[in-house]
Design an enzyme around this catalytic site. Structure first.
Site, PDB file in Angstrom:
ATOM      1  N   ASN A   1      30.930  35.815  17.450  1.00 16.68           N
ATOM      2  CA  ASN A   1      30.435  35.877  18.826  1.00 16.68           C
ATOM      3  C   ASN A   1      31.599  36.300  19.724  1.00 16.68           C
ATOM      4  O   ASN A   1      32.480  35.497  20.009  1.00 16.68           O
ATOM      5  CB  ASN A   1      29.902  34.491  19.235  1.00 16.68           C
ATOM      6  CG  ASN A   1      29.451  34.456  20.679  1.00 16.68           C
ATOM      7  OD1 ASN A   1      29.335  35.489  21.337  1.00 16.68           O
ATOM      8  ND2 ASN A   1      29.195  33.255  21.188  1.00 16.68           N
ATOM      9  N   TRP A   2      31.577  37.560  20.136  1.00 13.83           N
ATOM     10  CA  TRP A   2      32.696  38.077  20.939  1.00 13.83           C
ATOM     11  C   TRP A   2      32.661  37.563  22.378  1.00 13.83           C
ATOM     12  O   TRP A   2      33.613  37.751  23.128  1.00 13.83           O
ATOM     13  CB  TRP A   2      32.662  39.611  20.957  1.00 13.83           C
ATOM     14  CG  TRP A   2      32.960  40.249  19.627  1.00 13.83           C
ATOM     15  CD1 TRP A   2      33.295  39.620  18.460  1.00 13.83           C
ATOM     16  CD2 TRP A   2      32.942  41.658  19.331  1.00 13.83           C
ATOM     17  NE1 TRP A   2      33.491  40.537  17.463  1.00 13.83           N
ATOM     18  CE2 TRP A   2      33.283  41.797  17.960  1.00 13.83           C
ATOM     19  CE3 TRP A   2      32.680  42.811  20.076  1.00 13.83           C
ATOM     20  CZ2 TRP A   2      33.362  43.044  17.333  1.00 13.83           C
ATOM     21  CZ3 TRP A   2      32.751  44.045  19.455  1.00 13.83           C
ATOM     22  CH2 TRP A   2      33.092  44.161  18.100  1.00 13.83           C
ATOM     23  N   LYS A   3      31.547  36.994  22.780  1.00 11.41           N
ATOM     24  CA  LYS A   3      31.373  36.530  24.168  1.00 11.41           C
ATOM     25  C   LYS A   3      31.687  37.677  25.137  1.00 11.41           C
ATOM     26  O   LYS A   3      31.354  38.819  24.837  1.00 11.41           O
ATOM     27  CB  LYS A   3      32.238  35.288  24.425  1.00 11.41           C
ATOM     28  CG  LYS A   3      32.012  34.209  23.364  1.00 11.41           C
ATOM     29  CD  LYS A   3      32.640  32.897  23.701  1.00 11.41           C
ATOM     30  CE  LYS A   3      32.435  31.930  22.545  1.00 11.41           C
ATOM     31  NZ  LYS A   3      32.874  30.580  22.832  1.00 11.41           N
TER      32      LYS A   3
ATOM     33  N   HIS B   1      23.096  29.270  23.174  1.00 16.96           N
ATOM     34  CA  HIS B   1      24.520  28.931  23.056  1.00 16.96           C
ATOM     35  C   HIS B   1      24.865  27.917  24.153  1.00 16.96           C
ATOM     36  O   HIS B   1      24.346  27.994  25.262  1.00 16.96           O
ATOM     37  CB  HIS B   1      25.374  30.201  23.203  1.00 16.96           C
ATOM     38  CG  HIS B   1      26.804  29.965  22.847  1.00 16.96           C
ATOM     39  ND1 HIS B   1      27.683  29.353  23.715  1.00 16.96           N
ATOM     40  CD2 HIS B   1      27.498  30.220  21.708  1.00 16.96           C
ATOM     41  CE1 HIS B   1      28.858  29.251  23.114  1.00 16.96           C
ATOM     42  NE2 HIS B   1      28.780  29.770  21.907  1.00 16.96           N
TER      43      HIS B   1
ATOM     44  N   GLU C   1      27.282  27.606  26.045  1.00 19.19           N
ATOM     45  CA  GLU C   1      27.797  28.164  27.304  1.00 19.19           C
ATOM     46  C   GLU C   1      26.652  28.615  28.200  1.00 19.19           C
ATOM     47  O   GLU C   1      26.728  28.493  29.427  1.00 19.19           O
ATOM     48  CB  GLU C   1      28.778  29.312  27.006  1.00 19.19           C
ATOM     49  CG  GLU C   1      30.111  28.760  26.510  1.00 19.19           C
ATOM     50  CD  GLU C   1      30.889  29.695  25.600  1.00 19.19           C
ATOM     51  OE1 GLU C   1      30.588  30.895  25.536  1.00 19.19           O
ATOM     52  OE2 GLU C   1      31.819  29.199  24.926  1.00 19.19           O
TER      53      GLU C   1
ATOM     54  N   GLU D   1      26.615  23.677  16.782  1.00 18.85           N
ATOM     55  CA  GLU D   1      27.900  23.898  17.438  1.00 18.85           C
ATOM     56  C   GLU D   1      28.204  22.736  18.384  1.00 18.85           C
ATOM     57  O   GLU D   1      27.770  22.753  19.545  1.00 18.85           O
ATOM     58  CB  GLU D   1      27.860  25.188  18.254  1.00 18.85           C
ATOM     59  CG  GLU D   1      27.583  26.424  17.452  1.00 18.85           C
ATOM     60  CD  GLU D   1      28.148  27.653  18.138  1.00 18.85           C
ATOM     61  OE1 GLU D   1      29.030  28.283  17.557  1.00 18.85           O
ATOM     62  OE2 GLU D   1      27.725  27.946  19.267  1.00 18.85           O
TER      63      GLU D   1
ATOM     64  N   GLY E   1      35.925  26.285  21.191  1.00 17.86           N
ATOM     65  CA  GLY E   1      37.078  26.811  21.926  1.00 17.86           C
ATOM     66  C   GLY E   1      38.154  25.772  22.206  1.00 17.86           C
ATOM     67  O   GLY E   1      39.048  26.006  23.016  1.00 17.86           O
TER      68      GLY E   1
ATOM     69  N   SER F   1      35.539  26.078  16.702  1.00 14.24           N
ATOM     70  CA  SER F   1      36.941  26.171  16.264  1.00 14.24           C
ATOM     71  C   SER F   1      37.084  26.377  14.761  1.00 14.24           C
ATOM     72  O   SER F   1      38.024  25.872  14.142  1.00 14.24           O
ATOM     73  CB  SER F   1      37.734  24.938  16.729  1.00 14.24           C
ATOM     74  OG  SER F   1      37.756  24.886  18.140  1.00 14.24           O
TER      75      SER F   1
ATOM     76  N   GLY G   1      36.406  32.350  19.018  1.00 11.52           N
ATOM     77  CA  GLY G   1      37.765  32.864  19.178  1.00 11.52           C
ATOM     78  C   GLY G   1      38.292  33.632  17.981  1.00 11.52           C
ATOM     79  O   GLY G   1      38.862  34.725  18.132  1.00 11.52           O
TER      80      GLY G   1
END
Ligand code: PEP
Length: 248
Positions: free
Chosen positions: A9-11, A94, A96, A166, A172, A212, A234
């Site tokens: 996931n490059w976000k 997600h 976020e 998650e 992160g 992570s 990440g």
């Protein structure tokens, strides 16, 4: 045997040029991978990535879509548009987006419907905050996220859903769930799916771990019985790290 999947996931990272370079490195280094490899990129990169990915094994995913197929929703992108581009997967729920865009389970259930109706596969995320875990509400919370977001679906479409556990406190932060914590929650999720759809369906549902995950801890996490791969944030931004996770 269940499919093993590693999804990056490059976000909101990477210029188009950087993204295409990263994709090429990942694609060339994971050609022989026994796992399905997925790259979830920003909307602006999807068209170019889909073109590059033609004939290859790496699948392209979007990171979100709107719950309506068209209309007066300025700035939004529909599942129909993603499908039109040739995108294979879309990440929904997600943490976020749950946190910053206030996405509820009820809204996510509509997004899931929109995506499936456009022949997209869905990576549906669930996860608890540290407070929810500390107050021992994490199992109920995950059950609720899955039940309210997915359990209106017919069993016949379950094959197009990948679940991603998650824990928010691990995303992160560099603080990974232990393999025991991951296995415990994945087993719980599989049990919840079995209660609704039966053991056979639950046994073929892929459940990814995210939070992570890195080249050092991936092997142990992925070796747990109910962990079928990972959703990687990440570490997916670096080709060497991501491909090493794909090989874990
Ligand atoms: C994620 O955001 O889906 C994620 C797993 O991030 P990270 O790997 O950076 O914790």
């Amino acid at each position: 045997m269940r499919k093993q999947i590693v999804a990056g996931n490059w976000k909101m990272n990477k210029s188009l040029e950087e993204g295409l370079g990263l994709y090429k490195a990942i694609s060339s280094q994971t050609e022989a991978s026994s796992k399905e490899v997925i790259v979830a990129a920003p909307f602006t990169h999807l068209s170019s990535l889909v073109a590059l990915a033609k004939g290859g094994s790496v699948k392209i995913a979007a990171q979100n879509c709107h719950h309506e197929l068209s209309g007066a929703y300025t700035g939004e992108v529909s599942a129909a548009m993603l499908s039109d581009l040739g995108v294979t997967y879309v990440i929904l729920g997600h943490s976020e987006r749950r946190a910053y865009a206030n996405e509820s389970n009820a809204l996510l259930s509509k997004k899931v419907d929109a995506a499936l109706a456009q022949n997209l596969k869905v990576i549906y995320c669930c996860g608890e905050t540290l407070e929810e875990r500390q107050s021992k509400g994490h199992f109920d919370l995950i059950t609720q996220q899955i039940t309210e977001g997915l359990f209106h679906l017919d069993a016949s479409v379950l094959k197009n859903i990948v679940l991603a556990y998650e824990p928010v406190w691990a995303i992160g932060t560099g603080q990974t769930a232990s393999s025991a914590q991951a296995q415990e929650m994945h087993a719980h999720i599989r049990k919840v799916v079995a209660t609704k759809y039966g053991k056979a369906s639950a046994d073929t549902t892929c459940i990814l771990y995210g939070g992570s995950c890195n080249p050092t801890n991936a092997k142990e996490l992925f070796s747990q019985n109910d962990v079928d791969g990972g959703l990687i944030g990440g570490a997916s931004l670096n080709a060497a790290n991501f491909t090493s996770i794909c090989k874990a």
